[in-house]
Write a protein that holds these residues in place. Structure first.
Motif, short mmCIF file in Angstrom:
data_model
loop_
_atom_site.label_atom_id
_atom_site.label_comp_id
_atom_site.label_asym_id
_atom_site.label_seq_id
_atom_site.Cartn_x
_atom_site.Cartn_y
_atom_site.Cartn_z
N ASN A 114 -8.32 12.20 5.56
CA ASN A 114 -9.54 11.69 6.18
C ASN A 114 -9.29 11.22 7.61
OD1 ASN A 114 -11.05 12.21 3.96
ND2 ASN A 114 -11.29 10.10 3.33
N PRO A 115 -10.35 11.09 8.40
CA PRO A 115 -10.17 10.57 9.76
C PRO A 115 -9.52 9.20 9.73
CG PRO A 115 -12.51 10.88 9.22
CD PRO A 115 -11.73 11.51 8.15
N GLY A 116 -8.61 8.96 10.65
CA GLY A 116 -7.93 7.67 10.68
C GLY A 116 -6.61 7.68 9.93
N TYR B 293 2.00 6.48 -7.06
CA TYR B 293 0.92 7.20 -7.70
C TYR B 293 0.62 8.54 -7.06
CZ TYR B 293 -0.08 3.03 -10.34
OH TYR B 293 0.02 1.97 -11.19
N THR C 27 -6.20 11.94 -1.90
CA THR C 27 -6.85 11.94 -0.59
C THR C 27 -6.20 10.86 0.27
OG1 THR C 27 -8.92 12.72 -1.50
CG2 THR C 27 -9.03 11.54 0.56
N LEU C 28 -5.85 11.22 1.49
CA LEU C 28 -5.33 10.22 2.41
C LEU C 28 -6.52 9.57 3.10
CD1 LEU C 28 -2.33 11.80 4.28
CD2 LEU C 28 -2.36 10.40 2.25
N ARG C 29 -6.63 8.27 2.93
CA ARG C 29 -7.77 7.58 3.51
C ARG C 29 -7.40 6.98 4.84
NH1 ARG C 29 -11.82 7.65 0.11
NH2 ARG C 29 -11.37 8.00 -2.08
N SER C 30 -8.43 6.52 5.55
CA SER C 30 -8.22 5.93 6.86
C SER C 30 -7.16 4.84 6.78
CB SER C 30 -9.54 5.35 7.37
OG SER C 30 -9.35 4.71 8.59
N GLY C 31 -6.22 4.85 7.71
CA GLY C 31 -5.19 3.81 7.73
C GLY C 31 -3.93 4.22 6.99
N MET D 127 2.35 1.88 -3.39
CA MET D 127 1.38 2.47 -4.31
C MET D 127 1.23 3.96 -4.04
SD MET D 127 0.31 0.33 -6.40
CE MET D 127 1.80 -0.59 -6.43
N GLN E 198 0.83 -1.20 0.00
CA GLN E 198 0.00 0.00 0.00
C GLN E 198 0.87 1.26 0.00
OE1 GLN E 198 -2.75 0.37 3.23
NE2 GLN E 198 -4.01 1.80 2.12
N ARG F 123 -9.40 19.24 3.61
CA ARG F 123 -9.86 19.09 4.98
C ARG F 123 -8.91 18.17 5.73
NH1 ARG F 123 -15.49 17.31 7.42
NH2 ARG F 123 -15.10 15.37 6.34
#
Lengths: 269, 386
Positions: free
Chosen positions: B292-294, B180, B272-276, B176, B173, B308
């Protein structure tokens, strides 16, 4: 070129399996040949929701072990001959299958069906890895709750890392009256966090529970209902048609309120 | 631009030998910590390394015995609480304590101990590159060989053979993310040197990496490893190979890079940075998208989020108190700068405005960006207030 779609969510109990069963049925009603693959080894449910439990003889595990032919393991639905189910084994765990085996299985099915829908188990462990191994598209099912949305966000990140870029969102179990009272996240709130295209909105409806318990997917029922329409709309959107989103708030407020909302710019859902 | 493989743990710069009193104070302060709600300042992430705290307690004889009790700071995941009486020093902890007392600048070997070991992509001037004058003199197309890209994977086991660091899926992950997410400094078809220290790759993993690189127009060319099995896989794959059966080798560049000023360069992430998702970078981090949260961002320099910010942001690691966190919408509930932590109160603004978090005096303050520009920047530059 057949389409391989995984239906996943991260969190459990948000309606993945219900969506898979109904979408598969709706796509079959649109004239497509559909194979549903239950990837939830050890906790299989998809056969129950389709009412096919008593017709399961062989499962994916037996097929992968070479103990039966593909046609023997596939369960054909009598009500809808274009739909087949590849059941998961109930007496095994998710570690009994590898992502490579799942990939081979799904790709084999893809040769003879227009759609292969893979019902993903909850979590992001081995079962999830298996389910997404062959997928080219994904449908994220979430409910308007922070826990479900947070998990969905994590799953979208994992899917992106696996190179699955075509990810679309289904918001399930929306209660329009609670959204209007500001007691529930709205669809826009969910979309703001997840930032993926919306495929459909499903209302919270008792009829879904009834149909699940009876083993008759809702889209098969004669009676027209809001969730049935919403599910068929999702299937049509998957087919590439442009279908307006349903105004789920319609039943819950007065003409005056709707007019006011329309003046403000018409939010949906 | 380069990204250091080694990333220092967020520990205070005060060295125990030099300033034992200050150090003790810091530890005691830590032990008195109650709930995070009431924390004005907090030594950042000390609790993340219980072994370290225990080792220090023993290594420093003036330490009151109760300090060995683990501080139970809430934000990191719960860890086993050590008994109040220090247990016999484990070999690892002893090694750490010694390292801590001997080396000034490298408190902890981050490559081994830090869970957040990172995949790094570095653009290096390649040895095979033709001198630039060649391109100036006319024949431009064939003269310049693309610069080599250095891709280095973090180890998954310590030299003693213990499992640490990232599992393959997490590593994938991160890879990637780097391929990218960031700005692509490389030229098409640039050769990649893959550095794999302290980690074994099987054939499938190696070919997955090679395929992923191909998709972003990079070409896996060479493999450097200390692991015999990985070397064998590289030979099978037909890649160039440098087999160095000496695990100490990779420490050299990381130390050299750590010595450089940490705010030297900047990581742009266009996603976008996603949870985890976890981003660790020794310089400044700029996110064009939401966090994002997380999610979590740990930066040696500033953190800018053009979107945000809902995840955890830790700027100025380990001790850059002039670092700031800026976001178009500062919607997170915790901000860390250097060794301070602050809980962000729920915004009382009707419409979100860009805000800046910075250290003022002893604590972290959050101001609207407009006010920050007016007041704080001016006073930092030494201008008199109008």
């Amino acid at each position: 070129m057949s389409r391989i779609i995984v239906i996943t969510s991260g969190k459990g109990g948000v309606g993945k399996t219900t969506c898979t069963a109904n979408l598969g049925m709706a796509l079959a009603q649109l004239g497509r040949k559909v194979a549903l693959v239950d990837a939830d080894f050890g906790l299989r449910n998809l056969d129950l929701l389709l009412g096919l439990e008593n017709r399961v003889v062989y499962t994916a595990v037996e097929y992968l072990a070479g103990e039966c032919r593909l046609e023997q393991a596939l369960v054909r639905d009598k009500r809808q001959p274009r739909l087949v189910l590849m059941p998961a084994a109930q007496n095994r765990t998710k570690e009994s299958v590898t992502p490579d085996q799942m990939k081979a299985l799904v790709l084999t099915l893809a040769k003879s069906f227009d759609y292969v829908l893979v019902d993903c188990p909850a979590g992001i462990e081995m079962g999830f890895r298996n389910a997404i191994a062959a997928a080219r598209e994904a449908i994220i099912v979430t409910t308007p709750e922070i826990a479900a949305v947070r998990d969905a966000d994590r799953v979208v990140g994992l899917l992106e890392a696996e190179g699955i870029k075509n990810v679309r969102l289904v918001v399930n179990r929306l209660r329009p009256n609670m959204v209007q009272a500001n007691d529930m996240m709205s669809v826009d709130d969910v979309r703001e966090i997840l930032a993926i295209p919306l495929l459909g909105i499903l209302p919270d409806d008792e009829r879904v529970i009834t149909s699940t318990n009876r083993g008759e997917p809702l889209v098969l029922s004669e009676q027209m209902s809001v969730p049935k329409l919403a599910l068929s709309n999702i299937a049509r959107r998957l087919e590439g048609q442009t279908v307006e989103f349903l105004d789920l708030t319609a039943n819950h407020d007065s003409l005056l309120k709707r007019f006011k909302r329309w003046l403000k710019g018409g939010s949906r859902g | 631009m380069s990204e250091a493989a080694a990333f220092p743990d967020p520990v205070p710069s005060t060295h125990p030998e030099e300033h034992p009193e200050e150090y003790l104070e810091a530890l005691e302060e830590l032990n008195d910590l109650p709930e995070p709600a009431e924390l004005p300042d907090r030594a950042a992430d000390w609790s993340a390394d219980q072994d370290l705290v225990a080792a220090l307690a023993i290594a420093n004889p003036t330490q009151p015995p109760h300090s060995a009790a683990a501080p139970t700071a809430p934000p990191p995941p719960p860890r086993p609480v050590l008994p109040p009486v220090p247990p016999p020093l484990s070999p690892e902890a002893a090694k750490l304590a010694i390292e801590l007392l001997v080396h000034d600048d490298r408190l902890v070997d981050p490559a081994v101990l830090d869970r957040g070991a990172q995949v790094t992509l570095t653009l290096t001037p390649s040895a095979t590159t033709t001198p630039v004058e060649g391109s100036d003199s006319g024949n431009n197309s064939a003269a310049i060989a693309p610069a080599t890209v250095l891709l280095s994977l973090p180890p998954d086991r310590s030299p003693d053979g213990e499992a640490v660091g990232l599992a393959w899926t997490d590593l994938w992950q991160q890879l990637m993310h780097r391929l990218y997410g960031g700005d692509r400094g490389w030229q098409p078809d640039a050769p990649v040197t893959l550095q794999v220290w302290g980690r074994s790759l099987d054939g499938r993993q190696l070919s997955a990496i090679a395929e992923a690189l191909q998709e972003v127009q990079l070409r896996l060319d060479r493999l450097e490893t200390d692991h015999p099995a990985t070397a064998a896989v590289a030979i099978q794959g037909g890649y160039g190979l440098a087999f160095v059966p000496n695990p100490e080798a990779p420490a050299e560049p990381s130390e050299a890079e750590a010595a450089e000023p940490s705010t030297a360069d900047c990581l742009y992430l266009d996603k976008t940075l996603r949870s985890g998702a976890e981003i660790r970078y020794p310089g400044t981090v700029v996110i064009r998208g939401d966090a994002n949260p997380g999610s979590s961002i740990v930066a040696g320099g500033d953190i800018l989020v053009w979107g945000r910010l809902c995840g955890v942001a830790h700027a100025g690691v380990p001790d850059n108190t002039s670092a700031i966190v800026m976001a178009l919408n500062l919607d997170t509930n915790q901000i860390r700068i250097a060794n301070r932590t602050a809980r962000v109160p729920a915004s009382n603004l009707d419409s979100p405005c860009p805000e800046v978090a910075y250290i003022s005096g002893k604590s972290i303050r959050i101001s609207p960006a407009a006010d920050f520009a007016k007041n704080e920047l001016r006073s930092r530059l030494g201008d008199p207030q109008p």
